[in-house]
Every structure is written in C-alpha cells, then in structure tokens.
Design an enzyme around this catalytic site. Structure first.
Site, PDB file in Angstrom:
ATOM      1  N   GLY A  75       0.818  -1.213   0.000  1.00  0.00           N
ATOM      2  CA  GLY A  75       0.000   0.000   0.000  1.00  0.00           C
ATOM      3  C   GLY A  75       0.848   1.257   0.000  1.00  0.00           C
ATOM      4  N   TYR A 132      -7.410 -17.667   5.370  1.00  0.00           N
ATOM      5  CA  TYR A 132      -6.981 -16.479   4.617  1.00  0.00           C
ATOM      6  C   TYR A 132      -7.491 -16.579   3.177  1.00  0.00           C
ATOM      7  CZ  TYR A 132      -3.646 -13.305   2.296  1.00  0.00           C
ATOM      8  OH  TYR A 132      -3.064 -12.304   1.547  1.00  0.00           O
TER       9      TYR A 132
HETATM   10  P1  NAD Z   1       1.642  -5.051   5.422  1.00  0.00           P
HETATM   11  O1  NAD Z   1       1.460  -5.768   6.699  1.00  0.00           O
HETATM   12  O2  NAD Z   1       2.912  -4.332   5.157  1.00  0.00           O
HETATM   13  O3  NAD Z   1       0.423  -4.048   5.178  1.00  0.00           O
HETATM   14  C1  NAD Z   1      -0.893  -4.352   5.589  1.00  0.00           C
HETATM   15  C2  NAD Z   1      -1.621  -3.057   5.796  1.00  0.00           C
HETATM   16  O4  NAD Z   1      -2.969  -3.341   6.200  1.00  0.00           O
HETATM   17  C3  NAD Z   1      -0.995  -2.194   6.894  1.00  0.00           C
HETATM   18  O5  NAD Z   1      -0.970  -0.863   6.461  1.00  0.00           O
HETATM   19  C4  NAD Z   1      -1.964  -2.341   8.062  1.00  0.00           C
HETATM   20  O6  NAD Z   1      -2.005  -1.176   8.870  1.00  0.00           O
HETATM   21  C5  NAD Z   1      -3.275  -2.534   7.313  1.00  0.00           C
HETATM   22  N1  NAD Z   1      -4.267  -3.185   8.172  1.00  0.00           N
HETATM   23  C6  NAD Z   1      -4.269  -4.453   8.616  1.00  0.00           C
HETATM   24  N2  NAD Z   1      -5.345  -4.656   9.410  1.00  0.00           N
HETATM   25  C7  NAD Z   1      -6.023  -3.484   9.455  1.00  0.00           C
HETATM   26  C8  NAD Z   1      -7.202  -3.049  10.096  1.00  0.00           C
HETATM   27  N3  NAD Z   1      -7.928  -3.861  10.884  1.00  0.00           N
HETATM   28  N4  NAD Z   1      -7.600  -1.764   9.913  1.00  0.00           N
HETATM   29  C9  NAD Z   1      -6.890  -0.925   9.148  1.00  0.00           C
HETATM   30  N5  NAD Z   1      -5.769  -1.280   8.489  1.00  0.00           N
HETATM   31  C10 NAD Z   1      -5.332  -2.545   8.657  1.00  0.00           C
HETATM   32  O7  NAD Z   1       1.398  -6.156   4.291  1.00  0.00           O
HETATM   33  P2  NAD Z   1       1.345  -6.096   2.677  1.00  0.00           P
HETATM   34  O8  NAD Z   1       2.083  -7.277   2.218  1.00  0.00           O
HETATM   35  O9  NAD Z   1       1.702  -4.770   2.157  1.00  0.00           O
HETATM   36  O10 NAD Z   1      -0.232  -6.380   2.455  1.00  0.00           O
HETATM   37  C11 NAD Z   1      -1.063  -5.574   1.644  1.00  0.00           C
HETATM   38  C12 NAD Z   1      -2.147  -6.448   1.035  1.00  0.00           C
HETATM   39  O11 NAD Z   1      -1.540  -7.385   0.134  1.00  0.00           O
HETATM   40  C13 NAD Z   1      -2.928  -7.271   2.058  1.00  0.00           C
HETATM   41  O12 NAD Z   1      -4.299  -7.253   1.709  1.00  0.00           O
HETATM   42  C14 NAD Z   1      -2.351  -8.657   1.895  1.00  0.00           C
HETATM   43  O13 NAD Z   1      -3.272  -9.663   2.247  1.00  0.00           O
HETATM   44  C15 NAD Z   1      -2.035  -8.668   0.408  1.00  0.00           C
HETATM   45  N6  NAD Z   1      -1.045  -9.667   0.031  1.00  0.00           N
HETATM   46  C16 NAD Z   1       0.234  -9.590   0.483  1.00  0.00           C
HETATM   47  C17 NAD Z   1       1.134 -10.570   0.105  1.00  0.00           C
HETATM   48  C18 NAD Z   1       2.576 -10.563   0.568  1.00  0.00           C
HETATM   49  O14 NAD Z   1       3.262 -11.579   0.426  1.00  0.00           O
HETATM   50  N7  NAD Z   1       3.089  -9.478   1.094  1.00  0.00           N
HETATM   51  C19 NAD Z   1       0.732 -11.614  -0.739  1.00  0.00           C
HETATM   52  C20 NAD Z   1      -0.582 -11.660  -1.171  1.00  0.00           C
HETATM   53  C21 NAD Z   1      -1.473 -10.682  -0.782  1.00  0.00           C
END
Ligand code: NAD
Length: 248
Positions: A19, A150
């Site tokens: 993000g 998940y």
């Molecule tokens: P990250 O942990 O760096 O970011 C997750 C974000 O979601 C953070 O900003 C956190 O504050 C926010 N968040 C979580 N729970 C929350 C809540 N209850 N209220 C408000 N904000 C909330 O992880 P990322 O990897 O950047 O993840 C971003 C998206 O990508 C997610 O939806 C994740 O499922 C998806 N994703 C990530 C991966 C990976 O390997 N990194 C793979 C597939 C999908």
C-alpha cells in the site's frame, strides 16, 4: 504529462508494504493520495515519507463507522475521488483443525467485510470514469499450506469485484483485483512463522516462484498504477503478480 495528474486516490493500508509503495508511486505520477492505517504515528510517518502532500487517516477497516468517517473526510477535503485501493489485509497461517473462531472472524472482518463496507461507503464519492482496485492474493486461487481461512477471506473479493464492475457500469467505474504472490513486506513477520523457521520458509517460497525470488512492493505498485491509469479498457479482471508462482 504524469499519468495520474490531478487525480485523487485513497489507499487503505497505505502506511506499509504494498500500500505504501502504491501510494508513493501514485503520488510520483501526480495523484493527491490519502492513506489509511491502524496506528496514528505510523500513518503520519508514512504520509510524511510519501511526501507530495499525502494525507493520513487512522482507523480499523473492520469497523463500518471507520469507513463512514473516512468517506466524510474525503467528501469534506476533496468532494470526490478518482481511485480507491482496498488494500488493507491480514494473514496468519494455521491448519484448519487449529483455527479458532476469533482468528476466523478476524480474517473475514478485515479482509472481506472491511473491503465490502469500504467500497459501499466510498463508491458514491468516486467520480464517473474512476476505478477501484481490490488487493486479493494468489492464495485465493492456489492451494497453499495453512492458508485455508486467509484464502477463503480473499476469495470473496473476486465475487464482490465482478458484481461491482456490473453495478457501477453506468458510471464508467472499472473494478479490478490485484493478486500478489509472496512479496517482501512486514506481513511476512505476522504469518506466525518463528524467527528460526523464517529463512527456511522464505527459501521454500522463493523455490516455488519461477522468478526465483519474492516480489518487491514496488513491483505490485507498478501493476496497480497500470490498473489505475493506462488500463482504461481493463475491467473485472484479476491481475496475478507473482513471478509465475501460479504455474508451480
Ligand atoms: P503489510 O502488513 O505491510 O500491510 C498491511 C496493511 O494493512 C498495513 O498498512 C496495516 O495497517 C493494514 N491493516 C491491517 N489490518 C487493518 C485493520 N484492521 N484496519 C486498518 N488497516 C489494517 O502487508 P502487505 O504485504 O503490504 O499487504 C497488503 C495487502 O496485500 C494485504 O491485503 C495482503 O493480504 C495482500 N497480500 C500480500 C502478500 C505478501 O506476500 N506481502 C501476498 C498476497 C497478498
């Protein structure tokens, strides 16, 4: 001219990982960005790091009143927006037999309900011709160990997005899914994998990816930028960005 000049984008979970990289890339392309996250200090620090007058709003996406407050803030500050990225999400790995009710609810409350009510609140503020990007996961379509809950919470997003693409068609609003494979972000530290097991886990993941490595947040941001800007005829798709992991 920059591809998002004059556009306004709201990115949930924009204070971290994919993000934050997306917010930074959108801002570089001329968008005014508003990010959300859970912790005030982290949101403020991320907004300052993104620069370009990025704004931050703090709150929990699993709470409906947060989305109403966010929509009200957006309406007061901007009147309308062009791009909404429903990106906030959580994951913890567990075999189905060990999943607790509270962990099940946490995944669905944040990953599915949070996206649904976010779009419900913000959609009236999206300008005709705007677009929505929903961050799902490769796990929604590929079986991965201990990802069942998940995966279920993310799989709902494809159905939401398909229906929204039709519901919003008369306003020219495109709705697409962005599905990352494993990406190096803070989320990897929240999987429930111990520090000792982490190198082995990451090596195993990298082995499953034809690219031979995990993705970088900036690579996902580039894909999001395409969906938000030049992809004007792309609607209702799931764009998998995983270095080819879906093939293995
Ligand atoms: P990250 O942990 O760096 O970011 C997750 C974000 O979601 C953070 O900003 C956190 O504050 C926010 N968040 C979580 N729970 C929350 C809540 N209850 N209220 C408000 N904000 C909330 O992880 P990322 O990897 O950047 O993840 C971003 C998206 O990508 C997610 O939806 C994740 O499922 C998806 N994703 C990530 C991966 C990976 O390997 N990194 C793979 C597939 C999908």
């Amino acid at each position: 001219m920059r591809s998002l000049e004059g556009k306004i984008a709201v990115i949930t979970g924009g204070n971290s990982g994919i993000g934050k990289a997306t917010a930074r890339r959108f801002a570089e392309e001329g968008a005014q960005v508003l990010i959300t996250g859970r912790r005030q200090d982290v949101v403020e620090a991320a907004a300052a790091e993104i620069g370009h007058q990025a704004l931050g709003v703090c709150g929990d996406v699993s709470q409906i009143d947060f989305h109403q407050r966010l929509a009200e803030t957006v309406r007061r500050k901007f009147g309308a927006i062009d791009i909404y990225v429903a990106n906030a999400g959580v994951i913890s790995l567990e075999g189905s037999s060990r999943v607790t009710e509270s962990e099940f609810d946490r995944h669905f409350d944040i990953n599915a309900r949070g996206v649904f009510f976010g779009v419900q609140a913000v959609a009236p503020l999206i300008r005709d011709g705007g677009n929505i990007i929903v961050t799902s996961s490769l796990a929604a379509t590929k079986v991965l160990p201990q990802h069942t809950v998940y995966a279920g919470s993310k799989a709902a997003l494809a159905a939401f997005a398909r229906n929204w693409a039709i519901e919003f068609r008369n306003r020219g609003i495109r709705v697409n899914i962005l599905s990352p494979g494993p990406v190096e972000t803070e989320i990897l530290g929240k999987l429930g994998v111990s520090d000792a097991d982490r190198p082995g886990f990451e090596a195993h993941m990298a082995d499953l990816i034809p690219a031979g490595r995990m993705g970088r947040p900036e690579e996902l941001a580039e894909a999001a930028l395409f969906l938000a800007s030049k992809g004007t005829f792309v609607n209702g798709i799931e764009l998998i960005v995983d270095g080819g992991m879906h093939l293995t």
